[in-house]
Design a protein around this motif. Sequence first.
Motif, PDB file in Angstrom:
ATOM      1  N   GLU A 161       0.885  -1.413   0.046  1.00 34.39           N
ATOM      2  CA  GLU A 161       0.122  -0.059   0.039  1.00 34.39           C
ATOM      3  C   GLU A 161       0.776   1.191  -0.230  1.00 34.39           C
ATOM      4  O   GLU A 161       0.433   2.481  -0.810  1.00 34.39           O
ATOM      5  CB  GLU A 161      -0.967  -0.002   1.213  1.00 34.39           C
ATOM      6  CG  GLU A 161      -2.002  -0.965   1.252  1.00 34.39           C
ATOM      7  CD  GLU A 161      -3.009  -1.054  -0.207  1.00 34.39           C
ATOM      8  OE1 GLU A 161      -3.153   0.228  -0.590  1.00 34.39           O
ATOM      9  OE2 GLU A 161      -3.015  -2.062  -0.740  1.00 34.39           O
ATOM     10  N   ILE A 162       1.909   1.380   0.771  1.00 34.94           N
ATOM     11  CA  ILE A 162       2.715   2.468   0.931  1.00 34.94           C
ATOM     12  C   ILE A 162       3.514   2.782  -0.416  1.00 34.94           C
ATOM     13  O   ILE A 162       3.655   3.910  -0.861  1.00 34.94           O
ATOM     14  CB  ILE A 162       3.709   2.427   2.030  1.00 34.94           C
ATOM     15  CG1 ILE A 162       3.010   1.951   3.404  1.00 34.94           C
ATOM     16  CG2 ILE A 162       4.886   3.503   1.961  1.00 34.94           C
ATOM     17  CD1 ILE A 162       1.911   3.112   3.771  1.00 34.94           C
ATOM     18  N   LYS A 163       3.831   1.623  -1.154  1.00 35.92           N
ATOM     19  CA  LYS A 163       4.545   2.034  -2.468  1.00 35.92           C
ATOM     20  C   LYS A 163       3.646   2.376  -3.363  1.00 35.92           C
ATOM     21  O   LYS A 163       4.070   3.161  -4.292  1.00 35.92           O
ATOM     22  CB  LYS A 163       5.297   0.488  -2.849  1.00 35.92           C
ATOM     23  CG  LYS A 163       6.415   0.237  -2.024  1.00 35.92           C
ATOM     24  CD  LYS A 163       7.027  -1.112  -2.465  1.00 35.92           C
ATOM     25  CE  LYS A 163       8.371  -1.118  -3.141  1.00 35.92           C
ATOM     26  NZ  LYS A 163       8.800  -2.293  -3.403  1.00 35.92           N
ATOM     27  N   LYS A 164       2.499   2.284  -3.278  1.00 32.99           N
ATOM     28  CA  LYS A 164       1.577   2.922  -4.347  1.00 32.99           C
ATOM     29  C   LYS A 164       1.486   4.400  -4.211  1.00 32.99           C
ATOM     30  O   LYS A 164       1.393   4.986  -5.219  1.00 32.99           O
ATOM     31  CB  LYS A 164       0.086   2.435  -4.035  1.00 32.99           C
ATOM     32  CG  LYS A 164      -0.125   1.017  -4.454  1.00 32.99           C
ATOM     33  CD  LYS A 164      -1.824   0.838  -4.021  1.00 32.99           C
ATOM     34  CE  LYS A 164      -1.987  -0.750  -4.290  1.00 32.99           C
ATOM     35  NZ  LYS A 164      -3.302  -1.112  -3.578  1.00 32.99           N
ATOM     36  N   LYS A 165       1.961   5.033  -3.131  1.00 37.56           N
ATOM     37  CA  LYS A 165       2.129   6.446  -2.735  1.00 37.56           C
ATOM     38  C   LYS A 165       3.524   6.925  -3.382  1.00 37.56           C
ATOM     39  O   LYS A 165       4.005   8.124  -2.992  1.00 37.56           O
ATOM     40  CB  LYS A 165       1.896   6.711  -1.451  1.00 37.56           C
ATOM     41  CG  LYS A 165       0.582   6.458  -1.065  1.00 37.56           C
ATOM     42  CD  LYS A 165      -0.392   7.399  -1.532  1.00 37.56           C
ATOM     43  CE  LYS A 165      -1.808   6.886  -1.290  1.00 37.56           C
ATOM     44  NZ  LYS A 165      -2.873   7.505  -1.948  1.00 37.56           N
ATOM     45  N   ASN A 166       4.470   6.044  -3.759  1.00 33.48           N
ATOM     46  CA  ASN A 166       5.710   6.367  -4.338  1.00 33.48           C
ATOM     47  C   ASN A 166       6.684   6.881  -3.055  1.00 33.48           C
ATOM     48  O   ASN A 166       7.369   7.838  -3.072  1.00 33.48           O
ATOM     49  CB  ASN A 166       5.834   7.515  -5.414  1.00 33.48           C
ATOM     50  CG  ASN A 166       5.337   6.831  -6.818  1.00 33.48           C
ATOM     51  OD1 ASN A 166       5.827   5.608  -6.849  1.00 33.48           O
ATOM     52  ND2 ASN A 166       4.542   7.381  -7.419  1.00 33.48           N
ATOM     53  N   CYS A 167       6.291   6.541  -1.763  1.00 29.93           N
ATOM     54  CA  CYS A 167       7.229   6.860  -0.744  1.00 29.93           C
ATOM     55  C   CYS A 167       7.970   5.526  -0.374  1.00 29.93           C
ATOM     56  O   CYS A 167       7.651   4.413  -0.089  1.00 29.93           O
ATOM     57  CB  CYS A 167       6.016   7.164   0.382  1.00 29.93           C
ATOM     58  SG  CYS A 167       6.874   7.444   1.776  1.00 29.93           S
ATOM     59  N   PRO A 168       9.294   5.898  -0.288  1.00 29.37           N
ATOM     60  CA  PRO A 168      10.355   4.637   0.031  1.00 29.37           C
ATOM     61  C   PRO A 168       9.935   4.142   1.353  1.00 29.37           C
ATOM     62  O   PRO A 168       9.417   4.950   2.352  1.00 29.37           O
ATOM     63  CB  PRO A 168      11.601   5.276   0.032  1.00 29.37           C
ATOM     64  CG  PRO A 168      11.577   6.765  -0.574  1.00 29.37           C
ATOM     65  CD  PRO A 168      10.165   7.241  -0.438  1.00 29.37           C
ATOM     66  N   ILE A 169      10.137   3.066   1.683  1.00 30.46           N
ATOM     67  CA  ILE A 169       9.945   2.400   3.028  1.00 30.46           C
ATOM     68  C   ILE A 169      10.964   1.319   3.401  1.00 30.46           C
ATOM     69  O   ILE A 169      11.568   0.581   2.833  1.00 30.46           O
ATOM     70  CB  ILE A 169       8.507   1.438   3.027  1.00 30.46           C
ATOM     71  CG1 ILE A 169       8.262   0.803   4.368  1.00 30.46           C
ATOM     72  CG2 ILE A 169       8.296   0.636   1.932  1.00 30.46           C
ATOM     73  CD1 ILE A 169       6.738   0.814   4.642  1.00 30.46           C
ATOM     74  N   ILE A 170      11.504   1.917   4.624  1.00 29.71           N
ATOM     75  CA  ILE A 170      12.586   1.219   5.411  1.00 29.71           C
ATOM     76  C   ILE A 170      11.938   0.209   6.313  1.00 29.71           C
ATOM     77  O   ILE A 170      10.969   0.515   7.225  1.00 29.71           O
ATOM     78  CB  ILE A 170      13.396   2.063   6.090  1.00 29.71           C
ATOM     79  CG1 ILE A 170      13.801   3.040   5.210  1.00 29.71           C
ATOM     80  CG2 ILE A 170      14.681   1.240   6.676  1.00 29.71           C
ATOM     81  CD1 ILE A 170      14.876   4.312   5.870  1.00 29.71           C
ATOM     82  N   LEU A 171      12.796  -1.139   6.295  1.00 27.02           N
ATOM     83  CA  LEU A 171      12.146  -2.262   7.288  1.00 27.02           C
ATOM     84  C   LEU A 171      13.298  -2.515   8.266  1.00 27.02           C
ATOM     85  O   LEU A 171      14.168  -2.806   7.850  1.00 27.02           O
ATOM     86  CB  LEU A 171      11.739  -3.297   6.508  1.00 27.02           C
ATOM     87  CG  LEU A 171      11.495  -4.808   7.578  1.00 27.02           C
ATOM     88  CD1 LEU A 171      10.304  -4.263   8.454  1.00 27.02           C
ATOM     89  CD2 LEU A 171      11.155  -5.994   6.687  1.00 27.02           C
ATOM     90  N   TYR A 172      12.968  -2.290   9.598  1.00 31.12           N
ATOM     91  CA  TYR A 172      13.958  -2.569  10.815  1.00 31.12           C
ATOM     92  C   TYR A 172      13.542  -3.720  11.340  1.00 31.12           C
ATOM     93  O   TYR A 172      12.349  -3.810  11.956  1.00 31.12           O
ATOM     94  CB  TYR A 172      14.255  -1.618  11.614  1.00 31.12           C
ATOM     95  CG  TYR A 172      15.140  -1.876  12.592  1.00 31.12           C
ATOM     96  CD1 TYR A 172      16.491  -1.826  12.539  1.00 31.12           C
ATOM     97  CD2 TYR A 172      14.553  -1.967  13.996  1.00 31.12           C
ATOM     98  CE1 TYR A 172      17.144  -2.400  13.623  1.00 31.12           C
ATOM     99  CE2 TYR A 172      15.372  -2.461  14.980  1.00 31.12           C
ATOM    100  CZ  TYR A 172      16.566  -2.532  14.901  1.00 31.12           C
ATOM    101  OH  TYR A 172      17.421  -2.934  16.029  1.00 31.12           O
ATOM    102  N   VAL A 173      14.165  -4.804  11.414  1.00 36.47           N
ATOM    103  CA  VAL A 173      13.904  -5.904  12.349  1.00 36.47           C
ATOM    104  C   VAL A 173      15.037  -6.278  13.129  1.00 36.47           C
ATOM    105  O   VAL A 173      16.115  -6.352  12.604  1.00 36.47           O
ATOM    106  CB  VAL A 173      13.582  -7.176  11.481  1.00 36.47           C
ATOM    107  CG1 VAL A 173      13.245  -8.459  12.357  1.00 36.47           C
ATOM    108  CG2 VAL A 173      12.691  -7.025  10.380  1.00 36.47           C
TER     109      VAL A 173
END
Length: 341
Positions: free
Chosen positions: A230-242
Amino acid sequence: MKPLLLQALYNEQIPRPPVWMMRQAGRYLHEYQAIKAKYGFLQMCKTPDLAFEISMQPVRIFDVDAAIVFADILLPAETMGFNISFKPGPFVENTIKDINDLNFLSTKVHNFSLKYLAETISMLKTELTKSATNPKAVIGFAGAPYTLACYLIEQGKWKHFHGTQVFANQQQSAFEKLMDVITAVTIDYLLLQIEAGADVVQLFDTWGGNLTLEDYRKLSLPYLQRIITEIKKKNCPIILYVNNSSHLNEILNDSGADCLSIDSRCNLEELMKNSEIALQGNFDPTHLFLSKEQVIAETTKMLTQTKNKNNYIANLGHGILVNTPRENVKAFVDTVLNFKR
Ligand code: CP3
């Protein structure tokens, strides 16, 4: 001009990596303590003038390349109907014991009740884009659904949230129902932040590393994938921290995240060999307590290892610790700011 953090995420050729630190605003700064002496934590999060000021402190003090909005992963739980407080760690009054406890949950993020967050982000955006030559990024964030579930299911009776693992495998349909609600709310929560001006968002899966690879695939990853899509549809980069993710890295690429934020136990050099994806991390926060010379030497080593990777972001492997000496934080940041590829 794009902020350096975005240039790195888009793998553009840049002279040095961008730098920011997880939990960069907080108790290790006397400027934060001064505000904290007058207000409660939730009040600080919910008052845009205060949250803006606190988010800006590390930018002003260290000149880091991004501000992360001052908030907490528990805030969206309030909109779902949980009663939360901080002592200083999160305390949830009405935790979930079984499926009957789920009836009160709301899947709606009430925009009006989170207006403060949108306002803080929009203030940060205005401030950080004032400079045409050195604009800085605004980072929004949320907890990963599994990590948020840990706080909503438990009340500190178990160490390290093992009770959530037991719950998830013993009461599967209740767990799935709760995770569906958290996931829907998290999507709206992040969209609200993007609409307000966040340039990039980060998901924190602080407790995901407790899970075996098989359990992670079942109990955390699918929900992350839904959010990231869903976030990628807004062209906003997303970082995942595990956190604690050495055994999980092979499947984290499947999350769809644009960047993996790597904890200190992971081998950054090995990960770089095996993946093209942007990487963030992974300076050990406890090493900020070493001598200034050691901090500079270790930071330089990390930067030299990643020298040829444009989509690398300098950061810590986990949040900055409470008593961290600020001169060492400055040494860490300055080493990155002065590094030349
Ligand atoms: O500077 C920033 O990074 C932005 C603000 C931020 C906070 N919490 C403020 C905060 C961010 C990004 C978070 C994320 C968060 N919150 C996570 C994921 C990151 C991680 O550290 O693994 C988690 C698990 C939480 C839940 C939470 N909130 C905990 C465990 C605690 C207690 C932590 C502690 O340091 O004792 C909080 C409270 C909290 N959130 C504080 C701050 C600055 C301390 C509040 C105080 O000053 O008393």
